[in-house]
Design an enzyme around this catalytic site. Structure first.
Site, PDB file in Angstrom:
ATOM      1  N   CYS A  65       0.876  -1.166   0.000  1.00 22.95           N
ATOM      2  CA  CYS A  65       0.000   0.000   0.000  1.00 22.95           C
ATOM      3  C   CYS A  65       0.916   1.219   0.000  1.00 22.95           C
ATOM      4  O   CYS A  65       2.047   1.131  -0.459  1.00 22.95           O
ATOM      5  CB  CYS A  65      -0.954  -0.020   1.197  1.00 22.95           C
ATOM      6  SG  CYS A  65      -0.123   0.082   2.792  1.00 22.95           S
ATOM      7  N   LYS A  66       0.449   2.334   0.539  1.00 23.20           N
ATOM      8  CA  LYS A  66       1.292   3.533   0.529  1.00 23.20           C
ATOM      9  C   LYS A  66       2.406   3.455   1.555  1.00 23.20           C
ATOM     10  O   LYS A  66       3.548   3.795   1.265  1.00 23.20           O
ATOM     11  CB  LYS A  66       0.436   4.784   0.764  1.00 23.20           C
ATOM     12  CG  LYS A  66       1.223   6.065   0.656  1.00 23.20           C
ATOM     13  CD  LYS A  66       0.339   7.288   0.713  1.00 23.20           C
ATOM     14  CE  LYS A  66       1.181   8.543   0.531  1.00 23.20           C
ATOM     15  NZ  LYS A  66       0.344   9.741   0.483  1.00 23.20           N
TER      16      LYS A  66
END
Length: 102
Positions: A65-66
């Site tokens: 993810c980020k």
């Protein structure tokens, strides 16, 4: 399993049974993705679970993810659904130094 970027990249490069899974939002993906990743937004809630259940549980999933938090959550959900091999990219896409596509 949480892996550093170097461990994640090394395992991925040697894995013929790998799937890269991006659990970010479409807006985040517009900033770039790791090549060959499939996107299933974890914020879709039950929709995320339905989409994951369509995946082959015999594959090895390299999840990001980020920053690493949502992908860790995604790995936990996938493990509960019977996926044995999930690898979380610690630090996520914002610290990714490898190849990217837009």
């Amino acid at each position: 399993m949480n892996l550093s970027q170097s461990e994640w990249t090394q395992r991925l490069s040697e894995d013929d049974n790998a799937v890269i899974l991006d659990v970010r939002t479409p807006e985040e993906c517009a900033e770039g993705i790791i090549p060959n990743a499939i996107n299933i937004d974890i914020y879709k809630g039950q929709g995320f679970i339905y989409a994951v259940q369509e995946l082959d549980p015999n594959k090895n999933y390299y999840v990001y993810c980020k920053a690493g938090g949502r992908s860790q959550q995604a790995c936990n959900i996938m493990n509960e659904l019977g996926f044995e091999n999930t690898y979380n990219l610690m630090g996520g896409f914002m610290n990714w130094e490898g190849e990217k596509t837009v």
